[in-house]
Design an enzyme around this catalytic site. Structure first.
Site, mmCIF file in Angstrom:
data_model
loop_
_atom_site.group_PDB
_atom_site.id
_atom_site.type_symbol
_atom_site.label_atom_id
_atom_site.label_comp_id
_atom_site.label_asym_id
_atom_site.label_seq_id
_atom_site.Cartn_x
_atom_site.Cartn_y
_atom_site.Cartn_z
ATOM 1 C CG ASN A 26 -0.396 -0.074 2.538
ATOM 2 O OD1 ASN A 26 0.536 -0.833 2.776
ATOM 3 N ND2 ASN A 26 -0.931 0.702 3.466
ATOM 4 C CD GLU B 27 -1.454 5.146 4.882
ATOM 5 O OE1 GLU B 27 -2.075 4.254 5.470
ATOM 6 O OE2 GLU B 27 -0.884 6.085 5.478
ATOM 7 C CB CYS C 228 -5.213 -1.384 -2.196
ATOM 8 S SG CYS C 228 -6.586 -0.474 -1.466
ATOM 9 C CD GLU D 210 -5.316 -6.054 -1.376
ATOM 10 O OE1 GLU D 210 -5.908 -6.564 -0.422
ATOM 11 O OE2 GLU D 210 -4.957 -4.843 -1.382
ATOM 12 C CB CYS E 90 -10.761 -2.721 0.337
ATOM 13 S SG CYS E 90 -10.093 -2.182 -1.249
ATOM 14 C CB CYS F 270 -8.563 -4.868 -3.560
ATOM 15 S SG CYS F 270 -7.437 -3.456 -3.558
#
Length: 130
Positions: free
Chosen positions: A39, A41, A50, A52, A83, A86
């Site tokens: 990830n 940010e 993310c 993934e 999530c 994803c």
């Protein structure tokens, strides 16, 4: 390389100065090659990426378009599933029966499939005109 090791290793590179919630992910392409992502940010939260999505982007950049296995790891009390966004991304590149391993840094694991994580996913059939 195992997916869990690849996801664990790349998790260390996560950029998570705001949430401090580092996530690593690895996908295995149809060729057997492993692609990893973490990830990333951003202070404008919706602009982050993310893990993934990063792993899928690495797979696509390498010229593959099908994933056959997924692993996600985070430092959480229980295994963390991908999530919703994803899950949809994984469904774009993997069949419904593709195994998804979810793990914690402390060693807990859980398994599911893309289809179980996204049971009524949007797919290309929805784009067909009647």
């Amino acid at each position: 390389m195992s997916l869990l090791k690849a996801a664990t290793d790349v998790r260390e590179n996560a950029y998570a100065p705001y949430s401090h919630f580092k996530v690593g992910a690895a996908v295995r392409g149809a060729s057997g090659r492993v692609y990893a992502g973490c990830n990333v940010e951003n202070v404008a939260y919706p602009e982050g990426t993310c893990a993934e999505a990063g792993a899928i982007a690495a797979m696509i950049a390498a010229g593959e378009t099908e994933l056959t296995e997924v692993c996600v790891i985070a430092d959480s009390p229980e295994p963390t599933s991908p999530c919703g966004g994803c899950r949809q991304k994984l469904a774009e590149f993997g069949r419904h029966d593709v195994k998804v391993i979810m793990a914690t840094v402390s060693g807990k694991t859980s398994e599911s499939t893309i289809g179980d994580l996204l049971p009524a996913g949007f797919n290309s059939r929805h784009m067909d005109k009647a």
